[in-house]
Write an enzyme that holds these catalytic residues in place. Sequence first.
Site, PDB file in Angstrom:
ATOM      1  N   TYR A  57      51.332  67.017 -22.656  1.00 40.65           N
ATOM      2  CA  TYR A  57      52.451  67.648 -23.380  1.00 40.65           C
ATOM      3  C   TYR A  57      53.299  68.461 -22.399  1.00 40.65           C
ATOM      4  CZ  TYR A  57      50.021  66.628 -27.818  1.00 40.65           C
ATOM      5  OH  TYR A  57      49.399  66.021 -28.881  1.00 40.65           O
ATOM      6  N   HIS A 130      42.565  61.220 -25.648  1.00 38.86           N
ATOM      7  CA  HIS A 130      43.845  61.174 -26.371  1.00 38.86           C
ATOM      8  C   HIS A 130      44.137  59.792 -26.957  1.00 38.86           C
ATOM      9  CE1 HIS A 130      47.980  63.404 -26.266  1.00 38.86           C
ATOM     10  NE2 HIS A 130      47.822  62.769 -27.399  1.00 38.86           N
ATOM     11  N   SER A 208      50.609  65.196 -37.013  1.00 40.30           N
ATOM     12  CA  SER A 208      51.882  64.886 -37.694  1.00 40.30           C
ATOM     13  C   SER A 208      51.678  64.898 -39.217  1.00 40.30           C
ATOM     14  CB  SER A 208      52.446  63.536 -37.224  1.00 40.30           C
ATOM     15  OG  SER A 208      52.612  63.523 -35.824  1.00 40.30           O
ATOM     16  N   PRO A 209      51.095  65.973 -39.758  1.00 38.44           N
ATOM     17  CA  PRO A 209      50.725  65.980 -41.186  1.00 38.44           C
ATOM     18  C   PRO A 209      51.911  66.066 -42.146  1.00 38.44           C
ATOM     19  CG  PRO A 209      50.347  68.136 -40.220  1.00 38.44           C
ATOM     20  CD  PRO A 209      50.724  67.226 -39.083  1.00 38.44           C
ATOM     21  N   GLY A 213      57.936  66.540 -40.010  1.00 34.15           N
ATOM     22  CA  GLY A 213      58.830  67.482 -40.688  1.00 34.15           C
ATOM     23  C   GLY A 213      59.477  66.954 -41.953  1.00 34.15           C
ATOM     24  N   SER A 216      58.674  68.313 -45.477  1.00 34.24           N
ATOM     25  CA  SER A 216      59.063  69.692 -45.820  1.00 34.24           C
ATOM     26  C   SER A 216      60.309  69.716 -46.692  1.00 34.24           C
ATOM     27  CB  SER A 216      59.335  70.498 -44.541  1.00 34.24           C
ATOM     28  OG  SER A 216      60.541  70.026 -43.941  1.00 34.24           O
TER      29      SER A 216
HETATM   30  N1  LIG Z   1      46.828  63.199 -31.002  1.00 34.77           N
HETATM   31  C1  LIG Z   1      48.054  62.766 -30.939  1.00 34.77           C
HETATM   32  O1  LIG Z   1      48.325  61.675 -30.447  1.00 34.77           O
HETATM   33  C2  LIG Z   1      49.166  63.612 -31.492  1.00 34.77           C
HETATM   34  C3  LIG Z   1      50.443  63.064 -31.715  1.00 34.77           C
HETATM   35  C4  LIG Z   1      51.437  63.889 -32.249  1.00 34.77           C
HETATM   36  C5  LIG Z   1      51.151  65.206 -32.537  1.00 34.77           C
HETATM   37  N2  LIG Z   1      49.898  65.731 -32.293  1.00 34.77           N
HETATM   38  C6  LIG Z   1      49.575  67.132 -32.617  1.00 34.77           C
HETATM   39  O2  LIG Z   1      49.946  67.397 -33.967  1.00 34.77           O
HETATM   40  C7  LIG Z   1      50.820  68.519 -34.015  1.00 34.77           C
HETATM   41  C8  LIG Z   1      51.842  68.382 -35.139  1.00 34.77           C
HETATM   42  O3  LIG Z   1      52.446  67.126 -35.106  1.00 34.77           O
HETATM   43  P1  LIG Z   1      54.012  66.828 -35.096  1.00 34.77           P
HETATM   44  O4  LIG Z   1      54.795  67.890 -34.459  1.00 34.77           O
HETATM   45  O5  LIG Z   1      54.115  65.441 -34.547  1.00 34.77           O
HETATM   46  O6  LIG Z   1      54.383  66.692 -36.646  1.00 34.77           O
HETATM   47  P2  LIG Z   1      54.508  67.663 -37.915  1.00 34.77           P
HETATM   48  O7  LIG Z   1      53.658  68.863 -37.770  1.00 34.77           O
HETATM   49  O8  LIG Z   1      54.350  66.757 -39.066  1.00 34.77           O
HETATM   50  O9  LIG Z   1      56.052  68.075 -37.865  1.00 34.77           O
HETATM   51  C9  LIG Z   1      56.559  69.008 -36.970  1.00 34.77           C
HETATM   52  C10 LIG Z   1      58.066  69.126 -37.243  1.00 34.77           C
HETATM   53  O10 LIG Z   1      58.251  69.666 -38.545  1.00 34.77           O
HETATM   54  C11 LIG Z   1      59.033  70.833 -38.521  1.00 34.77           C
HETATM   55  N3  LIG Z   1      58.351  71.793 -39.410  1.00 34.77           N
HETATM   56  C12 LIG Z   1      57.097  72.280 -39.298  1.00 34.77           C
HETATM   57  N4  LIG Z   1      56.810  73.106 -40.325  1.00 34.77           N
HETATM   58  C13 LIG Z   1      57.912  73.102 -41.118  1.00 34.77           C
HETATM   59  C14 LIG Z   1      58.238  73.749 -42.334  1.00 34.77           C
HETATM   60  N5  LIG Z   1      57.382  74.554 -42.959  1.00 34.77           N
HETATM   61  N6  LIG Z   1      59.470  73.534 -42.870  1.00 34.77           N
HETATM   62  C15 LIG Z   1      60.357  72.722 -42.259  1.00 34.77           C
HETATM   63  N7  LIG Z   1      60.096  72.077 -41.096  1.00 34.77           N
HETATM   64  C16 LIG Z   1      58.892  72.269 -40.537  1.00 34.77           C
HETATM   65  C17 LIG Z   1      59.061  71.308 -37.084  1.00 34.77           C
HETATM   66  O11 LIG Z   1      60.350  71.774 -36.760  1.00 34.77           O
HETATM   67  P3  LIG Z   1      60.641  73.268 -36.228  1.00 34.77           P
HETATM   68  O12 LIG Z   1      59.929  73.435 -34.930  1.00 34.77           O
HETATM   69  O13 LIG Z   1      62.129  73.282 -36.113  1.00 34.77           O
HETATM   70  O14 LIG Z   1      60.143  74.156 -37.326  1.00 34.77           O
HETATM   71  C18 LIG Z   1      58.791  70.028 -36.310  1.00 34.77           C
HETATM   72  O15 LIG Z   1      60.035  69.400 -36.042  1.00 34.77           O
HETATM   73  C19 LIG Z   1      51.448  68.578 -32.619  1.00 34.77           C
HETATM   74  O16 LIG Z   1      51.896  69.863 -32.309  1.00 34.77           O
HETATM   75  C20 LIG Z   1      50.307  68.124 -31.737  1.00 34.77           C
HETATM   76  O17 LIG Z   1      49.464  69.231 -31.431  1.00 34.77           O
HETATM   77  C21 LIG Z   1      48.924  64.935 -31.789  1.00 34.77           C
END
Ligand SMILES: NC(=O)c1ccc[n+]([C@@H]2O[C@H](COP(=O)([O-])OP(=O)(O)OC[C@H]3O[C@@H](n4cnc5c(N)ncnc54)[C@H](OP(=O)(O)O)[C@@H]3O)[C@@H](O)[C@H]2O)c1
Length: 324
Positions: A57, A130, A208-209, A213, A216
Amino acid sequence: MKKRRLGRTNMYVNPVGLGCMGFSHAYGEAEDRETAVRIMKEAHALGYDFYDTAECYTGINHDGSISYNEELVGEAVHDFRDEVILATKFGVDHKGDHLELDSSPERIRRSLEGSLKRLHTDYIDLYYQHRIDPKVEPEVVAGVMKELIEEGKIRAWGISEVDEEYLRRAHAVCPVTAIQNRYSMMATWYESLFPVCEELGVTYVAFSPMANGLLSGQFTNESQFAEGDFRNHMPQYTKEGYQKAKALLDMIKELAEAKNCTMAQISLAWMICKKDYIIPIPGSRKLERLKENFESGNVVLTPEEIKNIDEHLAGMDFDVFGGH
Ligand SMILES: NC(=O)c1ccc[n+]([C@@H]2O[C@H](COP(=O)([O-])OP(=O)(O)OC[C@H]3O[C@@H](n4cnc5c(N)ncnc54)[C@H](OP(=O)(O)O)[C@@H]3O)[C@@H](O)[C@H]2O)c1
């Protein structure tokens, strides 16, 4: 909020973890170091005790230098290191638009030393592979994890985007504590792994739950994202993809109104209430959103309500990033 046990370890965390990736990776220019560290520290004060990062990252700072997410996380948790569960990952390098995979034993050990240094710590609580590296058998990777646990460098291990066969083979050599796979209302294909998680006592960490985003309800296909923000190329943010998701978004909105909470909270509570071994790790750069997400652990959806949502989901078809 009742804590959740990680696998069969003596590590317990709150039901919502902190996805730290977005502070430096995948969402445009990296957040400046001071702000990112401050927000991640404040997140701990809100109750977050499970921080998720990865070796790969990285992103670009405003001045053109590289932002290493692990460095930001390491600095943020330094003063309360023993109060949090720190998870990081090895085995992936981003090369342009593709991933280069290397889970060879030598590379794992080199990666671990780099992560420990960047995180300013002498142990990792949960160390994930990963991605599966087709060149390396699961038994070999699990064998290295066993050694690292014995050496005290890691406390437990996990695998990201794993399938059943790989999980079983790896688990037979060194028990797997958690898997970290994509999971959201728009990405339910890994539910087939639930019985395996139950049988083996493995935690399901959901990445990416909120479908990056979208769930939301704060974004549409017309939202403007910064240059370098991966959402510019995600199918759920195209006109067609958004149209396909519209019925789901309407349903979440209705539920949120009925429960007096937000759509983001419904999307997380749905999985938290479904299984006590699921831990979503949503990410945000905004403290008020981190608070909102964390508090989804207090939203109660009954088994009947979850069943009703799932019945609707079964009849829906989505275009979503990472889709199968
Ligand atoms: N193992 C893997 O291969 C893998 C892949 C992807 C991700 N991950 C992990 O999973 C975590 C989360 O995944 P993700 O970032 O892909 O997806 P996510 O949590 O589904 O979505 C994050 C996005 O949603 C927005 N957001 C978050 N909370 C919100 C809310 N309450 N209201 C409105 N918008 C909201 C954030 O924007 P703002 O910042 O503008 O609020 C960001 O753009 C990552 O940080 C990482 O640690 C792991």
